[in-house]
Design a protein around this motif. Structure first.
Motif, PDB file in Angstrom:
ATOM      1  N   ALA A 121       0.929  -1.280   0.066  1.00 28.51           N
ATOM      2  CA  ALA A 121      -0.012  -0.078  -0.110  1.00 28.51           C
ATOM      3  C   ALA A 121       0.932   1.319  -0.152  1.00 28.51           C
ATOM      4  N   LEU A 122       2.114   1.185   0.432  1.00 27.38           N
ATOM      5  CA  LEU A 122       3.186   2.501   0.582  1.00 27.38           C
ATOM      6  C   LEU A 122       3.883   2.516  -0.686  1.00 27.38           C
ATOM      7  N   SER A 123       4.462   1.324  -0.919  1.00 28.35           N
ATOM      8  CA  SER A 123       5.453   1.158  -2.338  1.00 28.35           C
ATOM      9  C   SER A 123       4.645   1.155  -3.364  1.00 28.35           C
ATOM     10  N   LYS A 124       3.565   0.579  -3.378  1.00 26.56           N
ATOM     11  CA  LYS A 124       2.513   0.614  -4.591  1.00 26.56           C
ATOM     12  C   LYS A 124       3.013  -0.074  -5.781  1.00 26.56           C
ATOM     13  N   PRO A 125       3.486  -1.328  -5.650  1.00 27.33           N
ATOM     14  CA  PRO A 125       4.250  -2.071  -6.966  1.00 27.33           C
ATOM     15  C   PRO A 125       3.201  -2.485  -7.889  1.00 27.33           C
ATOM     16  N   LYS A 126       3.621  -2.232  -9.202  1.00 27.14           N
ATOM     17  CA  LYS A 126       2.862  -2.777 -10.186  1.00 27.14           C
ATOM     18  C   LYS A 126       2.310  -4.136 -10.269  1.00 27.14           C
ATOM     19  N   THR A 127       0.897  -4.333  -9.973  1.00 26.68           N
ATOM     20  CA  THR A 127       0.590  -5.610  -9.583  1.00 26.68           C
ATOM     21  C   THR A 127      -0.036  -6.254 -10.694  1.00 26.68           C
ATOM     22  N   ILE A 128       0.096  -7.533 -11.167  1.00 23.46           N
ATOM     23  CA  ILE A 128      -0.688  -8.166 -12.190  1.00 23.46           C
ATOM     24  C   ILE A 128      -1.217  -9.452 -11.602  1.00 23.46           C
ATOM     25  N   LEU A 129      -2.696  -9.309 -11.596  1.00 26.18           N
ATOM     26  CA  LEU A 129      -3.431 -10.537 -11.249  1.00 26.18           C
ATOM     27  C   LEU A 129      -3.944 -11.496 -12.446  1.00 26.18           C
ATOM     28  N   CYS A 130      -3.326 -12.761 -12.656  1.00 27.34           N
ATOM     29  CA  CYS A 130      -3.654 -13.391 -13.702  1.00 27.34           C
ATOM     30  C   CYS A 130      -4.636 -14.774 -13.046  1.00 27.34           C
ATOM     31  N   VAL A 131      -5.827 -14.786 -13.603  1.00 28.92           N
ATOM     32  CA  VAL A 131      -6.734 -15.823 -13.149  1.00 28.92           C
ATOM     33  C   VAL A 131      -7.013 -16.790 -14.468  1.00 28.92           C
ATOM     34  N   ARG A 132      -7.683 -18.182 -13.995  1.00 31.77           N
ATOM     35  CA  ARG A 132      -8.033 -18.854 -15.237  1.00 31.77           C
ATOM     36  C   ARG A 132      -9.364 -19.668 -14.672  1.00 31.77           C
ATOM     37  N   ASN A 133      -9.697 -20.203 -15.806  1.00 36.69           N
ATOM     38  CA  ASN A 133     -11.279 -20.868 -15.529  1.00 36.69           C
ATOM     39  C   ASN A 133     -10.747 -22.077 -14.219  1.00 36.69           C
ATOM     40  N   PRO A 134     -11.969 -22.219 -13.359  1.00 34.42           N
ATOM     41  CA  PRO A 134     -11.613 -23.217 -12.229  1.00 34.42           C
ATOM     42  C   PRO A 134     -11.528 -24.470 -12.516  1.00 34.42           C
ATOM     43  N   LYS A 135     -11.934 -24.968 -13.872  1.00 35.56           N
ATOM     44  CA  LYS A 135     -12.154 -26.419 -14.106  1.00 35.56           C
ATOM     45  C   LYS A 135     -10.759 -26.751 -14.588  1.00 35.56           C
ATOM     46  N   ASP A 136     -10.129 -26.211 -15.576  1.00 37.92           N
ATOM     47  CA  ASP A 136      -9.029 -26.286 -16.081  1.00 37.92           C
ATOM     48  C   ASP A 136      -7.973 -26.190 -15.061  1.00 37.92           C
ATOM     49  N   THR A 137      -7.978 -25.209 -14.020  1.00 37.36           N
ATOM     50  CA  THR A 137      -7.301 -24.860 -12.922  1.00 37.36           C
ATOM     51  C   THR A 137      -7.306 -26.302 -12.088  1.00 37.36           C
ATOM     52  N   ALA A 138      -8.391 -26.856 -11.833  1.00 38.71           N
ATOM     53  CA  ALA A 138      -8.456 -28.031 -11.008  1.00 38.71           C
ATOM     54  C   ALA A 138      -7.612 -29.252 -11.610  1.00 38.71           C
ATOM     55  N   VAL A 139      -7.724 -29.339 -12.863  1.00 38.06           N
ATOM     56  CA  VAL A 139      -7.201 -30.552 -13.810  1.00 38.06           C
ATOM     57  C   VAL A 139      -5.593 -30.365 -13.491  1.00 38.06           C
ATOM     58  N   SER A 140      -5.132 -29.158 -13.696  1.00 36.64           N
ATOM     59  CA  SER A 140      -3.583 -28.831 -13.654  1.00 36.64           C
ATOM     60  C   SER A 140      -3.194 -29.164 -12.215  1.00 36.64           C
TER      61      SER A 140
END
Length: 303
Positions: A121-140
């Motif tokens: 919150a202080l340094s404010k690094p540039k943040t990337i949030l990557c998400v994936r569909n949960p069914k393929d996530t579960a298989v992986s």
């Protein structure tokens, strides 16, 4: 302190990491629970550098892929790095080791926002949030656990899937992870966040890379952008990353295990039975009922 051992619905046991408090489980790849707990306890006080990039993902949602892309962007070269994301992982690596890494750094974590360093919150690094569909996530995730010797697991997918949905594995429920990030994004961000979807990066890499560069405020010529996408193609990553001495590979992974397995959109259809799918949809729909942010793609283009 010891590793948490649970059973799937078929009674097959698995080691799922270390309980670091309040039932939250962190992976323990080195088999050193005390070290994992120490890293966890010190993480809130971690300090970011001005040019750090923070990559946030749930387990098996594209971390290695984006780590390579971001590293190539930082290095201005379409070459796979000698670094692995594991050496830059906040919940695994002691701060003293991460502090020795040269800038600019691509740091990464599977932790939900509440467990990330307070300094964000202080340094404010540039943040990337990557998400994936949960069914393929579960298989992986399932194949990940079957392949790594540290889990000591060899159960069936249909017996494992309910355990995943119940959040009994490392990092807890995927639904909880997503909903916590949704609150951070919608209530007003304390630090810059760029949301990416695994599927969109797969389907239209050029457009997604352009969006990512705009967020990072970095300019790369079109040819280098194309070269980066080609260098980070699935087959290239699978053949060139995680090659090492056979005795080390054999110690970490079971025979014939591939860390980069398929990377396809919709592979879940080859794993889910009708009963699995109905159970999964019922649970997922109920737990994500109040979500207005995330929209997932569950299949790729028709061949």
């Amino acid at each position: 302190m010891t590793s948490v051992i649970i059973e799937d619905k078929g009674g097959v046991k698995m080691k799922v990491g270390v309980d670091v408090g309040d039932g939250f489980i962190t992976p323990d790849p080195k088999g050193a629970p005390e070290e994992v707990k120490q890293v966890f306890d010190m993480l809130p006080e971690f300090k970011f550098r001005p040019d750090d990039i923070l990559l946030c993902t749930y387990q098996k949602t594209g971390t290695h892929w984006l780590f390579e892309i971001l590293s190539m962007i930082n290095n201005r070269k379409a070459e796979l790095t000698q670094m692995t994301k594991g050496r830059c992982m906040l919940e695994i690596v002691p701060q003293s080791a991460i502090n020795q890494l040269p800038s600019p750094r691509v740091l990464n974590s599977h932790y939900p926002p509440r467990l990330l360093p307070k300094d964000k919150a202080l340094s404010k690094p540039k943040t990337i949030l990557c998400v994936r569909n949960p069914k393929d996530t579960a298989v992986s995730f399932y194949n990940h656990m079957k392949g790594f010797r540290t889990y000591d697991y060899d159960g069936k997918f249909s017996d494992w899937l309910p355990i995943f949905l119940e959040g009994k594995l490392e990092y807890g429920k995927y639904t909880d992870y997503l909903l916590e990030w949704e609150k951070v994004i919608t209530k007003g961000k304390d630090f810059p966040i760029h949301l990416m979807y695994y599927e969109d990066l797969k389907l239209d890499g050029e457009a997604e890379l352009e969006r990512l560069l705009n967020f990072l405020d970095i300019e790369l010529d079109k040819q280098l952008q194309k070269d980066i996408l080609n260098a980070c193609g699935f087959d290239k990553m699978a053949s060139d990353k995680f090659q090492g001495p056979k005795h080390i590979v054999d110690k970490m992974f079971r025979e014939n295990f591939r860390f980069f397995r398929k990377g396809e959109i919709g592979d879940w259809k080859n794993w889910f039975t009708c009963a699995d799918n109905e159970m999964f949809d019922e649970t997922w729909t109920k737990e994500m009922a109040n979500s207005k942010l995330f929209e997932f793609k569950y299949s790729g283009p028709r061949s």
